[in-house]
Design a protein around this motif. Structure first.
Motif, PDB file in Angstrom:
ATOM      1  N   GLY A 166       0.687  -1.305  -0.018  1.00 36.52           N
ATOM      2  CA  GLY A 166       0.039   0.017   0.009  1.00 36.52           C
ATOM      3  C   GLY A 166       0.767   1.238  -0.014  1.00 36.52           C
ATOM      4  O   GLY A 166       0.522   2.326   0.621  1.00 36.52           O
ATOM      5  N   SER A 167       1.818   1.352  -0.905  1.00 36.22           N
ATOM      6  CA  SER A 167       2.776   2.362  -0.689  1.00 36.22           C
ATOM      7  C   SER A 167       2.382   3.369  -1.774  1.00 36.22           C
ATOM      8  O   SER A 167       2.865   4.668  -1.788  1.00 36.22           O
ATOM      9  CB  SER A 167       4.224   2.074  -1.274  1.00 36.22           C
ATOM     10  N   PHE A 168       1.723   3.102  -2.758  1.00 38.54           N
ATOM     11  CA  PHE A 168       1.499   3.920  -4.174  1.00 38.54           C
ATOM     12  C   PHE A 168      -0.040   4.079  -4.275  1.00 38.54           C
ATOM     13  O   PHE A 168      -1.005   3.084  -4.048  1.00 38.54           O
ATOM     14  CB  PHE A 168       2.163   3.363  -5.289  1.00 38.54           C
ATOM     15  N   ASP A 169      -0.520   5.212  -4.895  1.00 35.45           N
ATOM     16  CA  ASP A 169      -1.806   5.623  -5.305  1.00 35.45           C
ATOM     17  C   ASP A 169      -1.940   4.897  -6.831  1.00 35.45           C
ATOM     18  O   ASP A 169      -3.039   4.579  -7.229  1.00 35.45           O
ATOM     19  CB  ASP A 169      -2.170   6.892  -5.318  1.00 35.45           C
ATOM     20  N   LEU A 170      -0.920   5.089  -7.754  1.00 34.87           N
ATOM     21  CA  LEU A 170      -0.764   4.729  -9.059  1.00 34.87           C
ATOM     22  C   LEU A 170       0.350   3.801  -9.391  1.00 34.87           C
ATOM     23  O   LEU A 170       1.503   4.261  -8.755  1.00 34.87           O
ATOM     24  CB  LEU A 170      -0.755   5.884 -10.025  1.00 34.87           C
ATOM     25  N   ALA A 171       0.357   3.005 -10.356  1.00 33.85           N
ATOM     26  CA  ALA A 171       1.536   2.380 -11.019  1.00 33.85           C
ATOM     27  C   ALA A 171       1.450   2.528 -12.347  1.00 33.85           C
ATOM     28  O   ALA A 171       0.354   2.243 -13.210  1.00 33.85           O
ATOM     29  CB  ALA A 171       1.600   1.049 -10.482  1.00 33.85           C
ATOM     30  N   CYS A 172       2.506   2.840 -13.303  1.00 31.55           N
ATOM     31  CA  CYS A 172       2.452   2.822 -14.858  1.00 31.55           C
ATOM     32  C   CYS A 172       3.610   2.253 -15.091  1.00 31.55           C
ATOM     33  O   CYS A 172       4.861   2.087 -14.584  1.00 31.55           O
ATOM     34  CB  CYS A 172       2.480   4.255 -15.050  1.00 31.55           C
ATOM     35  N   SER A 173       3.486   1.982 -16.599  1.00 32.10           N
ATOM     36  CA  SER A 173       4.865   1.385 -17.453  1.00 32.10           C
ATOM     37  C   SER A 173       4.776   1.674 -18.655  1.00 32.10           C
ATOM     38  O   SER A 173       3.627   1.088 -19.369  1.00 32.10           O
ATOM     39  CB  SER A 173       5.008  -0.045 -16.929  1.00 32.10           C
ATOM     40  N   ALA A 174       5.583   2.309 -19.480  1.00 34.29           N
ATOM     41  CA  ALA A 174       5.683   2.589 -20.678  1.00 34.29           C
ATOM     42  C   ALA A 174       6.571   1.413 -21.315  1.00 34.29           C
ATOM     43  O   ALA A 174       7.721   1.734 -21.302  1.00 34.29           O
ATOM     44  CB  ALA A 174       5.897   3.844 -21.128  1.00 34.29           C
ATOM     45  N   TYR A 175       6.194   0.333 -21.703  1.00 30.02           N
ATOM     46  CA  TYR A 175       6.973  -0.743 -22.493  1.00 30.02           C
ATOM     47  C   TYR A 175       8.115  -1.160 -21.503  1.00 30.02           C
ATOM     48  O   TYR A 175       9.135  -1.691 -21.883  1.00 30.02           O
ATOM     49  CB  TYR A 175       7.580  -0.306 -23.807  1.00 30.02           C
ATOM     50  N   GLY A 176       7.745  -1.070 -19.902  1.00 23.68           N
ATOM     51  CA  GLY A 176       8.714  -1.384 -19.251  1.00 23.68           C
ATOM     52  C   GLY A 176       8.535  -2.876 -18.612  1.00 23.68           C
ATOM     53  O   GLY A 176       7.448  -3.022 -18.184  1.00 23.68           O
ATOM     54  N   ALA A 177       9.403  -3.738 -18.544  1.00 24.37           N
ATOM     55  CA  ALA A 177       9.538  -4.939 -17.757  1.00 24.37           C
ATOM     56  C   ALA A 177       8.334  -5.704 -18.301  1.00 24.37           C
ATOM     57  O   ALA A 177       8.739  -7.004 -18.432  1.00 24.37           O
ATOM     58  CB  ALA A 177       9.164  -4.749 -16.175  1.00 24.37           C
ATOM     59  N   VAL A 178       7.067  -5.526 -18.454  1.00 27.44           N
ATOM     60  CA  VAL A 178       6.178  -6.625 -18.761  1.00 27.44           C
ATOM     61  C   VAL A 178       6.531  -7.597 -20.033  1.00 27.44           C
ATOM     62  O   VAL A 178       6.281  -8.505 -19.748  1.00 27.44           O
ATOM     63  CB  VAL A 178       4.751  -5.834 -18.896  1.00 27.44           C
ATOM     64  N   PRO A 179       7.042  -6.751 -21.162  1.00 28.64           N
ATOM     65  CA  PRO A 179       7.091  -7.604 -22.118  1.00 28.64           C
ATOM     66  C   PRO A 179       8.344  -8.773 -22.130  1.00 28.64           C
ATOM     67  O   PRO A 179       8.420  -9.481 -22.747  1.00 28.64           O
ATOM     68  CB  PRO A 179       7.444  -6.706 -23.346  1.00 28.64           C
ATOM     69  N   PHE A 180       9.085  -8.392 -21.119  1.00 28.12           N
ATOM     70  CA  PHE A 180      10.307  -9.204 -20.839  1.00 28.12           C
ATOM     71  C   PHE A 180      10.462 -10.179 -19.893  1.00 28.12           C
ATOM     72  O   PHE A 180      11.355 -10.990 -19.533  1.00 28.12           O
ATOM     73  CB  PHE A 180      11.444  -8.263 -20.540  1.00 28.12           C
ATOM     74  N   VAL A 181       9.208 -10.327 -19.099  1.00 30.92           N
ATOM     75  CA  VAL A 181       9.197 -11.326 -17.823  1.00 30.92           C
ATOM     76  C   VAL A 181       8.628 -12.536 -18.163  1.00 30.92           C
ATOM     77  O   VAL A 181       7.333 -12.627 -18.852  1.00 30.92           O
ATOM     78  CB  VAL A 181       8.434 -10.705 -16.751  1.00 30.92           C
ATOM     79  N   ALA A 182       9.092 -13.646 -17.660  1.00 30.54           N
ATOM     80  CA  ALA A 182       8.351 -14.955 -17.964  1.00 30.54           C
ATOM     81  C   ALA A 182       7.098 -15.189 -17.115  1.00 30.54           C
ATOM     82  O   ALA A 182       6.021 -15.742 -17.621  1.00 30.54           O
ATOM     83  CB  ALA A 182       9.445 -16.099 -17.352  1.00 30.54           C
ATOM     84  N   ASP A 183       6.754 -14.422 -16.100  1.00 27.73           N
ATOM     85  CA  ASP A 183       5.770 -14.523 -15.119  1.00 27.73           C
ATOM     86  C   ASP A 183       5.068 -13.448 -15.110  1.00 27.73           C
ATOM     87  O   ASP A 183       5.269 -12.518 -13.864  1.00 27.73           O
ATOM     88  CB  ASP A 183       6.002 -15.329 -13.907  1.00 27.73           C
TER      89      ASP A 183
END
Ligand SMILES: C[S@@+](CC[C@H](N)C(=O)[O-])C[C@H]1O[C@@H](n2cnc3c(N)ncnc32)[C@H](O)[C@@H]1O
Length: 279
Positions: A141-158
């Motif tokens: 519960g540290s953040f109100d929002l999270a975002c990612s522009a092409y970061g991490a998600v395309p590169f992770v196996a899980d």
């Protein structure tokens, strides 16, 4: 790079010398290790090639140039002041700098030390954190929002593991918005010209794209999920899908970015942006 074995990633022109492109399984540890090495080796070229287009303090969702200042996928820009925002796979933290300019309190996280050195070079006072998206070093519960522009998600196996981590560090009702290569692009060669318009591989083939060195060690990994997979991952991660945005190629944008081009962008989507809310 053959027609059959192609990638869709956004830092196209920096193949490691001698690396062989293939499709084969790659687990979480191997993918993470490969990503860290690849982005450390290629951050300079990425920032030199794309830093001008991204801008030092703009929030651009992908090669189409969709700008958060207009899209407001995180919510109205005048409502960002005072919010704690986590940017995942932040690169040189351009998006975080824009968020800070709107009065938000962003934290820019990336796996690559060299990418974060570029964030330092550009400047500003956004806190930078070197960490893997699958193990976020923050309290619940540290953040109100999270975002990612092409970061991490395309590169992770899980990806579900990442989404659960994002959910954990978000406060109740928090938004999680991330962009990835549009899944349909995996069926086409990653070429900006007409050769990139003919289907060359199965959209349904989820075997990762891997570049490996002579010893078979992965030096670059990208994971394919179909559109349906991504929706199911979002739900399995504890989120509700609020919107799925497929930015159209705007008339003003005449710039190619690897396989993203005006020619292809006018015919098939290149980016998918998932707007999610924590249940
Ligand atoms: C295509 S770049 C995008 C960077 C930035 N968001 C932008 O728009 O320029 C992908 C970024 O994701 C980071 N990344 C890849 N895998 C990651 C992981 N498992 N955890 C955190 N960051 C990761 C890379 O180091 C790289 O900086």
């Amino acid at each position: 790079m053959s027609q059959e074995i192609h990638r869709t990633h956004s830092a196209e022109a920096a193949d490691d010398a001698g690396a062989e492109a293939t499709r084969r399984p790659a687990d979480e540890a191997e993918s993470s290790r490969a990503s860290r090495g690849w982005w450390d080796r290629n951050a300079d070229e990425y920032q030199s090639d794309h830093g001008g287009f991204l801008g030092d303090d703009r929030f651009v969702w992908g090669p189409e140039g969709l700008d958060e200042a207009e899209a407001a996928l995180l919510g109205p820009a005048d409502g960002l002041a005072g919010l704690d925002v986590l940017e995942i796979g932040a690169g040189a933290a351009q998006c975080s700098r824009w968020l800070a300019s709107r009065g938000a309190r962003p934290v820019a996280l990336d796996l690559s030390h060299r990418q974060l050195q570029h964030a330092l070079r550009i400047g500003g006072d956004v806190p930078l954190v070197e960490a893997d998206a699958g193990r976020l070093p923050f309290r619940d519960g540290s953040f109100d929002l999270a975002c990612s522009a092409y970061g991490a998600v395309p590169f992770v196996a899980d990806p579900v593991r990442v989404f659960r981590e994002v959910r954990r560090v978000l406060r109740s009702g928090g938004r999680w918005v991330f962009s990835v290569t549009h899944p349909i692009r995996w069926a086409f060669p990653d070429e900006p010209g007409p050769e990139g318009l003919s289907v060359a591989a199965s959209y349904f083939d989820r075997v990762p794209y891997v570049e490996q060195d002579e010893s078979g060690t992965a030096v670059y990994v990208e994971h394919h999920r179909t559109l349906g997979d991504r929706v199911r991952d979002v739900v399995a991660g504890g989120f509700r899908l609020v919107d799925l945005v497929e930015p159209e190629w705007p008339a003003w944008n005449d710039q190619e970015w690897g396989g993203w081009s005006p020619l292809r962008g006018n015919l098939i989507p290149g980016t998918a942006i998932f707007v999610c809310e924590r249940d």
